[in-house]
Design an enzyme around this catalytic site. Structure first.
Site, PDB file in Angstrom:
ATOM      1  N   HIS A   1       0.843  -1.203   0.000  1.00 17.76           N
ATOM      2  CA  HIS A   1       0.000   0.000   0.000  1.00 17.76           C
ATOM      3  C   HIS A   1       0.876   1.249   0.000  1.00 17.76           C
ATOM      4  O   HIS A   1       1.991   1.242   0.536  1.00 17.76           O
ATOM      5  CB  HIS A   1      -0.959   0.005   1.194  1.00 17.76           C
ATOM      6  CG  HIS A   1      -0.295   0.109   2.537  1.00 17.76           C
ATOM      7  ND1 HIS A   1       0.045   1.316   3.108  1.00 17.76           N
ATOM      8  CD2 HIS A   1       0.079  -0.840   3.428  1.00 17.76           C
ATOM      9  CE1 HIS A   1       0.601   1.102   4.292  1.00 17.76           C
ATOM     10  NE2 HIS A   1       0.636  -0.194   4.510  1.00 17.76           N
TER      11      HIS A   1
ATOM     12  N   GLU B   1       4.725  -6.128   3.517  1.00 15.08           N
ATOM     13  CA  GLU B   1       4.810  -5.358   4.755  1.00 15.08           C
ATOM     14  C   GLU B   1       6.131  -5.695   5.460  1.00 15.08           C
ATOM     15  O   GLU B   1       6.710  -6.766   5.241  1.00 15.08           O
ATOM     16  CB  GLU B   1       3.643  -5.710   5.685  1.00 15.08           C
ATOM     17  CG  GLU B   1       2.287  -5.229   5.235  1.00 15.08           C
ATOM     18  CD  GLU B   1       1.974  -3.818   5.710  1.00 15.08           C
ATOM     19  OE1 GLU B   1       2.899  -3.124   6.202  1.00 15.08           O
ATOM     20  OE2 GLU B   1       0.804  -3.401   5.571  1.00 15.08           O
TER      21      GLU B   1
ATOM     22  N   GLU C   1      -5.003   1.173   2.883  1.00 16.92           N
ATOM     23  CA  GLU C   1      -4.784   0.085   3.846  1.00 16.92           C
ATOM     24  C   GLU C   1      -4.854   0.594   5.274  1.00 16.92           C
ATOM     25  O   GLU C   1      -5.351  -0.094   6.167  1.00 16.92           O
ATOM     26  CB  GLU C   1      -3.423  -0.578   3.580  1.00 16.92           C
ATOM     27  CG  GLU C   1      -3.187  -1.867   4.355  1.00 16.92           C
ATOM     28  CD  GLU C   1      -2.561  -1.670   5.730  1.00 16.92           C
ATOM     29  OE1 GLU C   1      -2.480  -2.644   6.489  1.00 16.92           O
ATOM     30  OE2 GLU C   1      -2.150  -0.527   6.049  1.00 16.92           O
ATOM     31  N   GLU C   2      -4.355   1.807   5.496  1.00 14.04           N
ATOM     32  CA  GLU C   2      -4.265   2.331   6.857  1.00 14.04           C
ATOM     33  C   GLU C   2      -5.623   2.617   7.489  1.00 14.04           C
ATOM     34  O   GLU C   2      -5.708   2.808   8.697  1.00 14.04           O
ATOM     35  CB  GLU C   2      -3.403   3.599   6.882  1.00 14.04           C
ATOM     36  CG  GLU C   2      -1.945   3.399   6.490  1.00 14.04           C
ATOM     37  CD  GLU C   2      -1.148   2.602   7.512  1.00 14.04           C
ATOM     38  OE1 GLU C   2      -1.747   2.167   8.516  1.00 14.04           O
ATOM     39  OE2 GLU C   2       0.058   2.419   7.314  1.00 14.04           O
TER      40      GLU C   2
ATOM     41  N   ASP D   1       6.771   1.451   6.188  1.00  9.47           N
ATOM     42  CA  ASP D   1       5.344   1.103   6.178  1.00  9.47           C
ATOM     43  C   ASP D   1       4.604   1.931   5.134  1.00  9.47           C
ATOM     44  O   ASP D   1       3.957   2.917   5.471  1.00  9.47           O
ATOM     45  CB  ASP D   1       4.752   1.346   7.563  1.00  9.47           C
ATOM     46  CG  ASP D   1       3.309   0.921   7.679  1.00  9.47           C
ATOM     47  OD1 ASP D   1       2.861   0.106   6.854  1.00  9.47           O
ATOM     48  OD2 ASP D   1       2.618   1.413   8.594  1.00  9.47           O
TER      49      ASP D   1
ATOM     50  N   ASP E   1      -0.549   4.456   0.828  1.00  7.13           N
ATOM     51  CA  ASP E   1      -1.032   5.470   1.763  1.00  7.13           C
ATOM     52  C   ASP E   1      -0.260   5.358   3.067  1.00  7.13           C
ATOM     53  O   ASP E   1       0.212   4.283   3.443  1.00  7.13           O
ATOM     54  CB  ASP E   1      -2.531   5.334   1.999  1.00  7.13           C
ATOM     55  CG  ASP E   1      -2.926   4.024   2.667  1.00  7.13           C
ATOM     56  OD1 ASP E   1      -2.473   2.959   2.182  1.00  7.13           O
ATOM     57  OD2 ASP E   1      -3.673   4.043   3.665  1.00  7.13           O
TER      58      ASP E   1
END
Length: 438
Positions: A95, A186, A162-163, A128, A97
């Site tokens: 991801h 991740e 995702e967050e 991340d 974001d």
């Protein structure tokens, strides 16, 4: 097998010849702020579309076909792929974001500067997980540069949101962007993570009876309700306090009596994340009046973050929790007639659990290749949730493998550059192992 090993060596050689590629791409990605707009609305920071422009250009440059669409306005997913057999298909997902920076004065570096020092690349999203996206692209780039043709289809999913629930990955799944197996890049700190718990967001709504603060029902005056007087009110906050105490005991019991061998005891927590109480229930499911202590509140709304084990199903945990709420209500005369309401998937939030067998070929390949590169990997689980759950829920076998770093969701976030380089080579080898060589 000989062809596969020769292909791996060729891919590693190609990656070594551009050893700084993944680091430089991570740096470029970090320098484009892409804070999830659900947390902060600021056009200067909400630049997911610009990040995806860069990702799309990189995928196109190595000849991948690209699909791009908006999940939300100006918040696109980008998927690139090389065609091949579906039986040996593989997707790598990351991801783009990121969470907000917080108070900038607490950072010792520019949060969006991509500064490199002491073997670490700093910035929001460094570990991340923009480095995970860069490693996946670098791995496929190395395979392509070595002239290797894969038998299986390989895809890179660069997703948003995702967050705040994984709705980018959810939308990709809904559109049929699947594969036989997936690697979620991740951060995993040199571990091969094959399991993670599931997650539900739950809303609890407790109903009382509104009234004047001077006319409040309590157990010392059980007979205050008389036909010739006003009915006493029932304070929803009082009930909520008793409910939270019972919930704590319920959580303690489930954490103590149910565990998973690859996860630390007590990870299946129930977090009370938000509570609002007051008078009247609005159309949004929240109290209308929350500023007048002279009104006995008739509504208490509690939002829970409810984690469960990898080897549990949503049907099992929902049944168990609803039974707990039912039994709690049966102990109270008011609640017997006005039971607590339980709302599942609050805000659409539901992460299915991940529970991949340790002998799965993807896990074993990642373990073998990391070891060959000088690492000391171990098979483990992860205590947070990732987009892996959304693919698993659609029948895709998934494993988590990414770089090492620290500071994610905190200050001075960084990714370790040596780890990023080794992750890129590990991913390339596993892609070849799984997809096969023509």
């Amino acid at each position: 097998m000989a062809n596969v090993e020769a292909a791996v060596k060729a891919a590693w050689k190609a990656i070594d010849e551009e050893r700084s590629y993944a680091t430089e791409l991570t740096q470029k990605l970090v320098r484009i702020p892409s804070v999830n707009p659900k947390f902060i609305k600021d056009p200067r920071q909400n630049r997911e579309s610009a990040v995806q422009d860069l990702v799309e250009a990189e995928l196109s440059s190595i000849g991948m076909s690209v699909d791009r669409w908006d999940v939300f306005p100006e918040r696109p997913n980008v998927i690139g792929q090389f065609a091949g057999s579906e039986e040996r298909s593989l997707l790598l997902c990351g991801h783009i974001d990121v969470v907000p920076v917080g108070e900038r004065s607490t950072w010792t570096v520019d949060p969006f500067g991509g500064e490199i020092k002491d073997g670490k690349l700093y910035g929001r999203g460094a570990v991340d997980m923009k480095s995970g996206v860069a490693a996946a692209i670098g791995a496929v780039r190395g395979i392509h540069a070595a002239g290797i043709e894969l038998q299986g289809r390989v895809a890179i999913h660069s997703v948003v949101d995702e967050e705040s629930g994984g709705f980018g990955a959810i939308d990709a799944v809904k559109r049929g962007h699947l594969a036989k197996a997936a690697i979620i890049t991740e951060p995993s700190w040199g571990e091969i993570q094959i399991c993670e718990g599931g997650l539900e967001w739950i809303r609890i709504t407790i109903t009382g009876r509104q009234g004047h603060s001077a006319w409040r029902y309590n157990e010392l005056w059980p007979q205050r309700e008389r036909p010739d007087r006003l009915r006493p009110a029932v304070n929803a906050i009082d009930i909520a306090a008793r409910f939270l105490d019972a919930l704590r005991n319920f959580e303690s019991s489930r954490c103590r009596n149910r565990q998973h061998p690859l996860l630390p005891p007590g990870m299946n927590t129930i977090n009370v994340g938000a509570m609002r109480a007051g008078a009247g229930l609005g159309p949004d499911g929240l109290p209308l009046i929350m500023t007048n202590p002279a009104i006995i509140p008739d509504v208490a709304v509690i939002d829970l973050d409810y984690k469960f084990l990898p080897n549990q199903t949503k049907e099992d945990i929902r049944s168990e929790f609803e039974a707990f709420v039912h039994h709690f209500c049966q102990q109270d005369l008011w609640l017997q007639k006005n039971p607590i309401k339980v709302e599942w998937e609050l805000g659409g939030m539901h992460f299915p659990p991940l529970n991949t067998p340790p002998d799965h070929p993807i896990a074993q390949s990642l373990f073998k290749r990391q070891t060959q590169l000088g690492g000391k990997p171990k098979i483990s689980g992860v205590v947070f949730v990732t987009d892996a759950g959304h693919y698993v829920g659609a029948g895709v076998d998934a494993v988590i493998c990414g770089a090492a770093g620290d500071g994610f969701h905190g200050i001075d976030e960084y990714v370790d550059i040596v780890s990023l380089e080794e992750t890129t080579k590990t991913l390339a080898a596993t892609i070849i192992d799984w997809c096969g060589v023509k």
